[in-house]
Design a protein around this motif. Sequence first.
Motif, PDB file in Angstrom:
ATOM      1  N   LEU A   1     -21.714  66.719  56.845  1.00 44.54           N
ATOM      2  CA  LEU A   1     -21.740  67.426  55.562  1.00 44.54           C
ATOM      3  C   LEU A   1     -22.599  68.690  55.531  1.00 44.54           C
ATOM      4  N   PRO A   2     -23.799  68.740  56.156  1.00 43.98           N
ATOM      5  CA  PRO A   2     -24.671  69.922  55.996  1.00 43.98           C
ATOM      6  C   PRO A   2     -24.027  71.259  56.314  1.00 43.98           C
ATOM      7  N   PRO A   3     -23.310  71.433  57.440  1.00 43.54           N
ATOM      8  CA  PRO A   3     -22.678  72.745  57.672  1.00 43.54           C
ATOM      9  C   PRO A   3     -21.650  73.108  56.602  1.00 43.54           C
ATOM     10  N   VAL A   4     -20.955  72.104  56.072  1.00 36.59           N
ATOM     11  CA  VAL A   4     -19.966  72.357  55.030  1.00 36.59           C
ATOM     12  C   VAL A   4     -20.662  72.794  53.739  1.00 36.59           C
ATOM     13  N   LEU A   5     -21.821  72.214  53.456  1.00 34.44           N
ATOM     14  CA  LEU A   5     -22.573  72.613  52.272  1.00 34.44           C
ATOM     15  C   LEU A   5     -23.032  74.062  52.387  1.00 34.44           C
TER      16      LEU A   5
END
Length: 276
Positions: free
Chosen positions: A192-196
């Motif tokens: 999730l972090p890179p997508v956020l």
Amino acid sequence: MSLIRNLMKTPEGAAGIGILSLLVLVALFAPVLSPGDPLRIAGAPLLPPFTDPTFPLGTDRLGRDVLAGIVHGTRTSLVVGLAAALAAIAIGLCVGLAAGFAGGLVDEALMRVVDAFQIVPGFLLALAFVSVIGASAPIVVLAIALGAWPNPARLTRAQVLSIRERDYVASARVIGMHPAEIAFREILPNALPPVLALSAIIVAAAILTEAALSFLGLGDPNAVTWGSMIAEGRNILRSSPSLSIFPGIALVVTVVGVYLFSEGLTKALADRRADA
């Protein structure tokens, strides 16, 4: 909390949060800052800015308060931008997670769908969709999301392909955890972090797309938007340039704020991974 601290330590993150916090406050308190309908005729037409304390930014050709339009347009832009980004990220996460985790024919089929959507520029897709279906806030949000979800899908798939072979995922398989549980509990939180970090760029693009659609007369006719205000002022740009300049400045400030927040978030996530 550590992510927020890292974000505030970066100059870009601090500036982005400051700008976006101010915009959010303006959007939340728009009915207090500018009571009544911003589309109503409030005074004499084409009052110059800074000449009447009742209308600090003047009025347009119909006598509508320009400041009221900008204040209420903040709410429209942020709501549309955030809603479109959330929809695009939700679709992209689901498609990318399914493609990366399942692999094989499922991966190939879903990636071909992604390729098909990426062939068409997002704005042209939104323009065609709104032109056919009709202009309203939900339709505009859906139209923008349809053009924005392929990038989160590709990024999520790449992250899932990297994560699914790690030891803790293999351990979850060994203990008999259901595949769906592995996907959503073990893989998705780490993907999730890179997508956020990408989501802030999607919000900025969604705000610009909504403004462009409104400029072309394809926005929600029942809501005041910065794009429609810029379009309203273009016909008398020589005599009253402020009618387009002020909403244009608001649009630029919003996009710059989102961009700075995105840069700060990227650095904060990198620092968090380095600390881990």
